[in-house]
Design a protein around this motif. Structure first.
Motif, PDB file in Angstrom:
ATOM      1  N   PRO A 174      74.398  82.933 -18.500  1.00 13.92           N
ATOM      2  CA  PRO A 174      73.355  83.724 -19.181  1.00 13.92           C
ATOM      3  C   PRO A 174      72.013  83.561 -18.475  1.00 13.92           C
ATOM      4  N   GLU A 175      71.263  84.644 -18.415  1.00 18.16           N
ATOM      5  CA  GLU A 175      69.893  84.615 -17.883  1.00 18.16           C
ATOM      6  C   GLU A 175      68.978  83.984 -18.930  1.00 18.16           C
ATOM      7  N   PRO A 176      67.996  83.180 -18.512  1.00 22.23           N
ATOM      8  CA  PRO A 176      67.028  82.669 -19.496  1.00 22.23           C
ATOM      9  C   PRO A 176      66.291  83.838 -20.162  1.00 22.23           C
ATOM     10  N   SER A 177      66.350  83.889 -21.493  1.00 22.90           N
ATOM     11  CA  SER A 177      65.646  84.938 -22.237  1.00 22.90           C
ATOM     12  C   SER A 177      65.518  84.500 -23.688  1.00 22.90           C
ATOM     13  N   GLY A 178      64.727  85.273 -24.470  1.00 26.10           N
ATOM     14  CA  GLY A 178      64.583  84.959 -25.888  1.00 26.10           C
ATOM     15  C   GLY A 178      63.574  83.849 -26.116  1.00 26.10           C
ATOM     16  N   ARG A 179      63.689  83.173 -27.255  1.00 27.52           N
ATOM     17  CA  ARG A 179      62.724  82.146 -27.631  1.00 27.52           C
ATOM     18  C   ARG A 179      62.805  80.947 -26.676  1.00 27.52           C
ATOM     19  N   PRO A 180      61.734  80.151 -26.620  1.00 23.60           N
ATOM     20  CA  PRO A 180      61.670  79.072 -25.621  1.00 23.60           C
ATOM     21  C   PRO A 180      62.887  78.150 -25.627  1.00 23.60           C
ATOM     22  N   GLU A 181      63.384  77.802 -26.816  1.00 19.66           N
ATOM     23  CA  GLU A 181      64.534  76.886 -26.865  1.00 19.66           C
ATOM     24  C   GLU A 181      65.736  77.511 -26.161  1.00 19.66           C
TER      25      GLU A 181
ATOM     26  N   ARG B 298      65.696  79.819 -23.816  1.00 18.69           N
ATOM     27  CA  ARG B 298      65.454  79.862 -22.363  1.00 18.69           C
ATOM     28  C   ARG B 298      65.803  78.505 -21.752  1.00 18.69           C
ATOM     29  N   GLN B 299      65.406  77.444 -22.464  1.00 17.55           N
ATOM     30  CA  GLN B 299      65.718  76.108 -21.971  1.00 17.55           C
ATOM     31  C   GLN B 299      67.236  75.892 -21.877  1.00 17.55           C
ATOM     32  N   TYR B 300      67.951  76.382 -22.886  1.00 12.70           N
ATOM     33  CA  TYR B 300      69.421  76.279 -22.882  1.00 12.70           C
ATOM     34  C   TYR B 300      69.992  76.917 -21.610  1.00 12.70           C
ATOM     35  N   ALA B 301      69.550  78.149 -21.316  1.00 14.55           N
ATOM     36  CA  ALA B 301      70.080  78.849 -20.132  1.00 14.55           C
ATOM     37  C   ALA B 301      69.691  78.110 -18.850  1.00 14.55           C
ATOM     38  N   GLU B 302      68.484  77.542 -18.830  1.00  8.40           N
ATOM     39  CA  GLU B 302      68.054  76.814 -17.619  1.00  8.40           C
ATOM     40  C   GLU B 302      68.849  75.519 -17.444  1.00  8.40           C
ATOM     41  N   MET B 303      69.223  74.882 -18.559  1.00  8.74           N
ATOM     42  CA  MET B 303      70.025  73.658 -18.444  1.00  8.74           C
ATOM     43  C   MET B 303      71.397  73.940 -17.832  1.00  8.74           C
ATOM     44  N   LEU B 304      71.976  75.103 -18.152  1.00 12.18           N
ATOM     45  CA  LEU B 304      73.279  75.458 -17.581  1.00 12.18           C
ATOM     46  C   LEU B 304      73.175  75.635 -16.068  1.00 12.18           C
ATOM     47  N   ARG B 305      72.002  76.102 -15.584  1.00 12.48           N
ATOM     48  CA  ARG B 305      71.820  76.396 -14.163  1.00 12.48           C
ATOM     49  C   ARG B 305      71.362  75.179 -13.369  1.00 12.48           C
ATOM     50  N   ASP B 306      70.952  74.121 -14.052  1.00 13.41           N
ATOM     51  CA  ASP B 306      70.315  73.000 -13.363  1.00 13.41           C
ATOM     52  C   ASP B 306      71.223  72.319 -12.329  1.00 13.41           C
ATOM     53  N   TYR B 307      72.327  71.723 -12.776  1.00  8.33           N
ATOM     54  CA  TYR B 307      73.182  70.974 -11.827  1.00  8.33           C
ATOM     55  C   TYR B 307      73.698  71.855 -10.678  1.00  8.33           C
TER      56      TYR B 307
END
Lengths: 333, 333
Positions: B14-21, B23-32
């Motif tokens: 998923p692309e980071p979107s929506g409320r800040p939390e 967006r953080q969820y989507a960014e955590m998936l992309r981190d590693y």
């Protein structure tokens, strides 16, 4: 869940064999499913399949049964990981898996059970099922992320809209929307578009009812620890509504207690907070919203079933499903 | 991993979107995945596919690329959960995900990434791929269970056979056996039966080499904390071999230190233990076993490739793959 569904689910999992550690691994995978969950979601899926004309004994029914096993596997691996995330003490009357075996082994067992969920979905052979499960997990994980990040950051500046967004994502999709839709897919038909709105309303009603029972339920019927949600610092509609109008001293007492980790919470203060919540109008307000959501969801669902293809739809089965949904939204346990 | 494979992998998430939390969820998936792993397993899978005659640009190559993305997704969600299970501090030069966001959110992100792995497998359309991934996860989880349960129960009464059983299950299947087999499946052929024995030997050699580098590697080339395995109390072949013949006072000092949690380990004692291990013959013994296993695996693999259908097999690509496997077993980093 029903015994034949449990057998089906267990048939996918590895048999305990080999050295003692590996036997323990296989037994850990079987533990939660064997603790006897109610099987609400698998029953709903099977009722939806019947309402869409799937008859027991057919190949379509076999597909529906594998999807039902997949939903129950989903529920069980999610519960193992939820219990770690919330550091819960008990699950279905026994210690949580990570309390029995330590966090690392329980986390690993949850991962393996997750993989076997996909084996069930795959075995169903139902078109669109893989995509439906993927979408369900994504939404549930988003809802879980919302809930957990509020706990992580001590966030209480939240309103009813935040609660409803979280609960729709975290609970409503996998509890109602997706079971309804998968029943249609098992029949080889595209799910009615209103199943989503209906399921979101009914799923929210289901969770709000759960929150109400947690505070105001009959301990014997409810079966879980009353006010456990307060000890775990859960963001419920009741608490958020109460916070918006509570006397300042009560609100400060609440927030101070919620800043403490579970083990350091003061039982006497929790009992006082519990009483304040019961004395306020917030429990009744939440129940009223649950009733409204349930009525709206039931109406939408009734209309959707009335518009199904009369060649295949089974009105008696649809009525049965509506009755089950009604009972869920007003249940005592 | 190579840039085009990373883009493919990220396109599923998923692309980071929506409320800040959220967006953080989507960014955590992309981190590693974005931290730049070596992509050893995806390269091996693609090399195996080429050796089986799959040519870039074809539909079969597209299938192989999705499987390669699936293997990298597997590696990444497993690392998130491994880091929690071992309470590791760092991953690829940055704090582990649970150290950045707390355990609950990291666990949840790993679960979501696991689901997207299945989306990649599904997208490949390769016959037998679902079953291969399911089997891989089961074996890896068994190996992980062995390793974690020894830590959980403070078990050190283990021999080389225990180590090899654990490492074959935990590392060799997903690192070598399954990538080799999936390359064949991407070409639409049944994997050669000797890939299993060859991959188990090469996978064990790979892990033993890793254990050797962890104790005796060049800190600059190796890139990880030297002797980190001692701090984490890892059961390695080197340590188990050394324990079987170490002077009693040294063994007692070791076991006493291993009973302490990581944060309470004494740096001076760990340095002393490290020196004893280096001075013993156990590092050289382990490296000799790794060399033997690697040679055995390479011979089996060479013979297997020589027996492939000459109509479709590409000997030059097979030679390239064998060279890459040889390099892995003797690497310095």
């Amino acid at each position: 869940m029903r015994a034949d569904l449990l057998s089906r689910l267990l048939s996918l999992l590895p048999e305990p064999s080999g050295r003692p550690e590996l036997r323990q691994y296989a037994e850990m995978l079987r533990d939660y499913p064997q603790r006897g969950g109610k099987g609400i979601r698998s029953e709903l899926l099977l009722a939806s399949a019947r309402a869409h004309g799937v008859r027991p004994g057919t190949a379509e029914w076999e597909g529906a049964l594998w999807l039902a096993a997949g939903l129950e596997l989903f529920q069980n691996w999610v519960l193992i990981h939820d219990d770690i995330e919330d550091d819960s003490e008990e699950r279905r009357g026994r210690p949580a898996l990570h309390r029995l075996h330590g966090l690392p082994l329980a986390l690993n067992a949850g991962d393996a059970l997750h993989a076997y969920m996909w084996a069930a979905v795959w075995r169903s052979g139902v078109t669109g099922a893989m995509e439906a499960f993927l979408d369900m997990i994504h939404r549930t994980a988003e809802g879980q992320h919302l809930d957990l990040s509020w706990v992580e950051h001590g966030e209480w500046a939240l309103g009813p809209a935040d609660y409803l967004e979280m609960v729709r994502l975290k609970t409503a999709y996998y509890t109602v929307v997706v079971p309804l839709q998968l029943g249609a897919r098992a029949a080889g038909t595209e799910p009615h578009p209103d199943f989503e709105a209906a399921g979101l309303a009914l799923g929210a009603a289901f969770q709000i009812r759960d929150d109400v029972l947690n505070l105001a339920g009959d301990p014997v019927k409810y079966g879980k620890e009353i006010a456990g949600d307060l000890l775990e610092g859960k963001r419920t509609l009741i608490v958020l509504h109460w916070l918006s109008s509570a006397p300042d001293n009560q609100r400060q007492a609440f927030l101070a207690q919620m800043r403490r980790p579970r083990a350091e919470k003061d039982a006497a203060v929790i009992a006082q907070l519990h009483q304040w919540l019961l004395d306020s109008g917030s429990v009744a307000h939440a129940q009223a919203l649950a009733d409204t959501e349930a009525a709206r969801g039931l109406t939408l669902l009734e209309q959707a079933f009335a518009r199904l293809d009369p060649q295949s739809a089974v009105p008696a089965a649809a009525q049965e499903l509506l009755g089950a949904m009604r009972a869920l939204a007003t249940r005592d346990a």
